[in-house]
Design an enzyme around this catalytic site. Structure first.
Site, PDB file in Angstrom:
ATOM      1  N   PRO B  65     -24.481  13.823  -3.722  1.00  0.00           N
ATOM      2  CA  PRO B  65     -23.658  13.760  -2.499  1.00  0.00           C
ATOM      3  C   PRO B  65     -23.655  12.422  -1.767  1.00  0.00           C
ATOM      4  O   PRO B  65     -22.614  12.001  -1.266  1.00  0.00           O
ATOM      5  CB  PRO B  65     -24.259  14.844  -1.593  1.00  0.00           C
ATOM      6  CG  PRO B  65     -25.057  15.720  -2.480  1.00  0.00           C
ATOM      7  CD  PRO B  65     -25.522  14.866  -3.624  1.00  0.00           C
ATOM      8  N   THR B  98     -20.368   8.871  -5.102  1.00  0.00           N
ATOM      9  CA  THR B  98     -19.737   7.894  -4.216  1.00  0.00           C
ATOM     10  C   THR B  98     -20.737   7.564  -3.117  1.00  0.00           C
ATOM     11  O   THR B  98     -21.025   8.395  -2.254  1.00  0.00           O
ATOM     12  CB  THR B  98     -18.436   8.453  -3.611  1.00  0.00           C
ATOM     13  OG1 THR B  98     -17.501   8.626  -4.663  1.00  0.00           O
ATOM     14  CG2 THR B  98     -17.854   7.492  -2.588  1.00  0.00           C
ATOM     15  N   LYS B 173     -13.804   1.821  -5.000  1.00  0.00           N
ATOM     16  CA  LYS B 173     -13.464   3.187  -4.599  1.00  0.00           C
ATOM     17  C   LYS B 173     -13.266   3.300  -3.090  1.00  0.00           C
ATOM     18  O   LYS B 173     -12.319   3.944  -2.634  1.00  0.00           O
ATOM     19  CB  LYS B 173     -14.540   4.173  -5.043  1.00  0.00           C
ATOM     20  CG  LYS B 173     -14.277   5.542  -4.451  1.00  0.00           C
ATOM     21  CD  LYS B 173     -14.651   6.727  -5.236  1.00  0.00           C
ATOM     22  CE  LYS B 173     -14.120   7.983  -4.529  1.00  0.00           C
ATOM     23  NZ  LYS B 173     -14.785   9.203  -4.931  1.00  0.00           N
ATOM     24  N   LYS B 248     -16.071  11.148   5.075  1.00  0.00           N
ATOM     25  CA  LYS B 248     -17.254  10.504   4.500  1.00  0.00           C
ATOM     26  C   LYS B 248     -16.881   9.151   3.869  1.00  0.00           C
ATOM     27  O   LYS B 248     -17.535   8.134   4.117  1.00  0.00           O
ATOM     28  CB  LYS B 248     -17.878  11.407   3.432  1.00  0.00           C
ATOM     29  CG  LYS B 248     -19.088  10.779   2.726  1.00  0.00           C
ATOM     30  CD  LYS B 248     -19.364  11.379   1.349  1.00  0.00           C
ATOM     31  CE  LYS B 248     -20.246  10.469   0.508  1.00  0.00           C
ATOM     32  NZ  LYS B 248     -20.266  10.837  -0.922  1.00  0.00           N
TER      33      LYS B 248
END
Lengths: 298, 298, 298, 298
Positions: B65, B98, B173, B248
Site C-alpha cells: 500500500p 506506488t 507514475k 493518495k
C-alpha cells in the site's frame, strides 16, 4: 454568392481569401487598408466601409476582436445606427468572432426581428488552419441555419460541429479553450516536476501521452522545447496561440461562470496563471510558454 | 522461475495469478489468508510469511500500500530485521507498489549493497488490466535490470516503459497521475459549465474530444453519466479508480513537489478538491465522481 | 431635506428609516408594499413609483440588487426612459448598491451631462449596521460631492471613506470583500488543519489571532462553532452575510479582474469554492459555513 | 542553569546570547566557528562539538534548519548514535526548530524512554524579535514541561502559547504560517486589483485595514512599497522573512495536510505561488515581494 466579409486580421484575412478562391464574390472591409488589399489581390473587392460591404450581400461573415465590436457593428453605438438596418431581409450572418454567448444571443434576437438569420460560428485551428481552410467551426443556431451556412463554412474549415442553439458555439468554444488552458498548465506542471526529479522530458512526455495523462498538448503541442520539433516551444515560443489570446478566452469563461454561478476552480486558476505570465512580460509569446512560470530556464 | 509474490490485494492477486498461469513457480504471501488461497487455487504455493516466501526465490515481486510498508519489509522496522538479509544474492526485486521515489532509491541502495537488484515498477491500468494482464509498467532501474525483469513484466502487462534510473518509475507514475487528476477535474469543470449554459453534455464532450481540449477522460472515462456507457460515471461511480486512491497519488505528487521545490498549482488544487470530495463522503466512489462538487445532481 | 429612497430591502429599509429619524422628509419606494409600509410607519411617505419618489427630491438614495437595476432605473431600459430625465438639476444621487464600477461610471457620466451629482457609496456592516446606523461607506466621487453627501451618510453610517473618483467606492468594496472571502477560506483551512492534528480550535484560533495570521475573521467572526459566541458559526450559520452574497461579490471582483487583466489566484479560487459550496446547497447559510467544505462535521 | 545551545544561526545566535545575558551558563555549538565566537564574546562558552555541549547540561536548546537535522542529532544517523544517549536523565530539551510535528513526536517519545523531557517550541517574530527577546513561542508538551521551560523561554520571548501536547507547537506554527502566506498573497491581490483600477494603494490599504479585510499584513507589513515605511516592501524587499523560508513552511503545511488528508486549497495555491516566485529568482527577497507576481513593476 454575394458575400460581405468584415474583419480581415490574421484569421479573417485568410478565411475571406478561401471564400474568394471558392468562386464567391467577396466584398471585404477592414480598418486596415493593407488587410483589404491582400484580399483584393486574390480577387476580392474592396468595400469603402462596413455599410458599403453589406449592400446587396446574401451572406455576411464577421471576424472581430470582442463582444463590443460585434454588438456595436450590428446594433449600433454612440448614436450611430447598426448594420442590421441596412442588411437585406433574408440574409445570413455568420459571426466567427469569439465573444460572449450573451452578446451572440442579443444580436441574434435583433436580427431575427429584422428577418435576418444570425449564427455564431467561432473557430479553432489557428492561423495555419485559417490559411489551409481546415478550421474547426463550433456553430450555434438552428439546424436549418447551419445547413444554410454549411457550404460557406466548408470552404473555410474541415470540421463543423453543431453545438446547439444560438450562443452555443461560443459556449462550446470557451469550454474547450478553458480546458485547453488547463491542459497546458497541467502538462507543464507534470513535465516540470519530472524534470526536477531528473527525468528526461521526452521520455516522460511519451509515457504520459500513452497513459491516462494523455491529452492534446502531449499529442501535438508539447510545452517543453525540443520534444515536438514543430511546436512553438521548439521555436522560441513564437507562432501558435498567444498568451494574451488565451487570457482573453479564459476571461470569457470566467465571466460566463460568474453569470451562471458555475464553479471552475482550475479554470479560474489557469486564468490567474496566464495573467501573471502576461504581467511578467510574456503576453506576446505562445501560450505554451507558461511552462516558464514553473521551471527555471537555461 | 522461482518467484516470491508479496501483497495479494485487488491488483497484486491477479498479477500473481498471471505469473502462475505463465508457468512460473510462485510462492505467495499476504496477511489475508483468503487472498493467498485464491492464488493457491490457480496453482500457486502458500507462504507462511514474507520470510518464507523469499526463501530460494530468484525474483521477488511486491505490491504494497505505501512507502512505509516497502521500507519496513525490506529494511526492517521496530527492531525486526528486513527481508534483504534473507534474499539470495543475485536475486531481482520488482516493486510494483506506488510509493515515494525517495523510498525506492533508499531500498535500492541497500539492495545493491547486498548484491541484489531492485527496480521500481509501479503500474497503471486498474484491476481490469491486472486481471487481463494488460497493465502499463513504468520502470525505474538500469537498462540491464529492466531486461532481466521484462520476461516477468510481459506476463502481467502490455506496455513497459523505461522511465530512467531507480525511482524514475515512481516519479513518472505520480507525474502521470497528477496530470490525470487535473484532467478529470478540468474536464468536469468544462462539461459542468457547458451544461449550466444549456449545452448537451454528449455533444459538448464530442466537440472537445475532437478539438484542442481532447484528453484521456473525454476519450475513455467521461465523468458525466451516460456519455460513456462503460465508464464508472454511467454505473453510479462504482468500479474504476477510487477517490481516495487518487487522493493518495496526488499527495505523493505534492510531497515530491515540496521536496524538489517545484511549483504545481493545478496539482495542488486538484489534491485539495479530491480531499474536500473525500471529506464530503465520496472517498469510496470512483474519482470521476468529483464532478459532483461542480454540478448540482438530480 | 427632501429625499427619495428607492430600494427598501434588508439594508435599504433601515437606512431609509434612519434618515426619517434624523428629521428628513423621505419619500420611499420599493416593489414590495410591505417594505414601503415599514418606512411609512416610522414617519416616511409612500411613493407610488420611483418616478413619483424623485419628484422634487434634493437627494436620491438607491439600494438595489445589481448593475442592471441601477442602469435601468437611471438610464432607462426596454424603451422606457430613465429617471435622470425627471430628477431636478442640481440634485445629488447616492447609490449604495454594490455593482460594477463601470456601471457607476456610466451612470455618473450621464448624470453629470444632466447637471446632476452622482456618487457611488456601497456599504459594509450588514443588516445590524444598517439598523444601528453604523455602516461603513466607501465613496467614489469628487471631494465636493462627498461633502454634499456627508450629512446624510453620517445618519446612516459610522465610517466614511473617500476611496477616489466615481466608481472607486465600488472597487474598494470588491477589493475588500475579495480579501474577506480569502481570509475566511484561509482561516477555515488553518483551523481545520489544526483540528485534524488534534489541536483545540479555540487555542489555535487565539494563537493565530495574536500572531502573524491575525485577521478580521479570527477577531470577530470565527468560522468554527463555539469559538465566538455571537458569530454565525455558533448559531448554526444563520444571520450574517450569506454564501450567495459573498459569491456575488467575488463574481464582481473576477469580472473586474478580467476587465483590467489582473491576476487574482486566491480570489478566483475563493469564488470557485463558494460556488461549489452554494451548489452543494449552502447558498443561504452564512458565508463562514464554507469551513464545512474542509472539515467533516459532527 | 547549565544550558547547551546548538544551532547559532540568525535566530539561534541572538537567542543564546539572551540566555547568557540573563545570567545562565551557556555552552554553545555550531558548525560555524564564527557563530560560536559571537556567543563567546557575550560571555558564553565554546563547545567543541554537540556532544561536548550537552555534557552536564540541565537544559538543551536547539535551533536547527529541518526535520532531518533534529532527528539525526538526537536519534543518530549513518551508524552514529544520537545525543539522547549522552544527555543526563532528567534534563529538558527545548527544540525551537521549525520541523514536522511527526518528527517532534518521534524524538519526544525516544527522549521520554530515556527519562528526558522534550518540548517543541518553534518561534515567530523574526531576527528582530530574536535580538530583542520578544519572540513568540508556540509550545507543544505537557503543562508541567512548559512550566519547567518557561523561565528560559521568558528570557528569549514575550509571548508564550501552550498549543497542546508534543508536536502541537509545530502544528500551530505551520497553521499560522500557512495562514500568513495566504494573507500576504490575498492582500497583494486585493491591492494590485485596486491599483489596476486607479486606486491609491495607501487609501485602499487603509480602508481594508479598518474593514472586514483587516489582517496582519495590512496592519504591519504592507507588501506595496511606501505604505509602511519600515516594512521590507519599502526597503527593496530586504530584511524580514525570506520567500524561501515561507516556501519551506508552506511545504511543511502541505506535507502535514497530505498526512492527515486535510483539504487546504488556498494553502496549496500559496505554496505553488511562492515556489514559482522562487523559481523566478526571488527566493532571497522578503516574502512580501510576492506582489511582483501580480503587478507590473516600475
Amino acid at each position: 454568392m454575394q458575400i460581405a466579409f468584415i474583419g480581415l486580421g490574421n484569421m479573417g484575412g485568410p478565411m475571406a481569401i478561401n471564400l474568394v478562391k471558392a468562386g464567391h464574390s467577396v466584398k471585404a472591409f477592414d480598418l486596415s487598408q493593407d488587410a483589404v488589399a491582400k484580399v483584393v489581390a486574390e480577387g476580392g473587392q474592396a468595400a469603402a466601409s462596413a455599410l458599403d460591404a453589406v449592400q446587396g450581400a446574401e451572406a455576411i461573415v464577421t471576424m472581430l476582436p470582442a463582444s463590443q465590436h460585434v454588438e456595436g457593428l450590428f446594433l449600433g453605438q454612440g448614436g450611430q445606427s447598426g448594420l442590421l438596418a441596412s442588411i437585406a431581409k433574408g440574409a445570413l450572418i455568420i459571426d466567427s468572432s469569439t465573444i460572449a454567448a450573451a452578446t451572440s444571443q442579443k444580436v441574434a434576437q435583433a436580427a431575427q426581428a429584422a428577418g435576418i438569420d444570425f449564427i455564431d460560428a467561432p473557430v479553432s485551428g489557428g492561423t495555419g488552419g485559417a490559411i489551409a481552410g481546415t478550421l474547426t467551426f463550433m456553430v450555434g443556431g438552428s439546424a436549418g441555419q447551419l445547413e444554410r451556412a454549411r457550404p460557406l463554412l466548408e470552404k473555410m474549415g474541415a470540421n463543423i460541429f453543431h453545438a446547439g442553439s444560438v450562443g452555443a458555439g461560443q459556449t462550446a468554444k470557451i469550454c474547450n479553450n478553458m480546458l485547453l488552458g488547463i491542459l497546458m498548465v497541467g502538462t507543464s506542471e507534470a513535465i516540470a516536476l519530472g524534470v526536477a526529479n531528473g527525468l528526461d522530458p521526452k521520455v516522460l512526455s511519451e509515457i504520459m501521452r500513452r497513459s491516462s495523462g494523455g491529452n492534446w498538448a502531449l499529442e501535438k503541442y508539447n510545452p517543453f522545447p525540443g520534444v515536438h520539433e514543430n511546436a512553438p516551444a521548439s521555436k522560441g515560443y513564437t507562432g501558435g496561440f498567444g498568451t494574451d489570446l488565451m487570457l482573453k478566452d479564459l476571461g470569457l469563461s470566467q465571466e460566463n461562470a460568474t453569470a451562471v454561478k458555475a464553479s471552475t476552480p482550475l479554470g479560474g486558476m489557469a486564468r490567474a496563471i496566464y495573467a501573471a505570465h502576461s504581467i511578467a512580460g510574456h503576453g506576446g509569446e505562445d501560450f505554451s510558454s507558461v511552462i516558464k512560470m514553473l521551471q527555471k530556464q537555461g
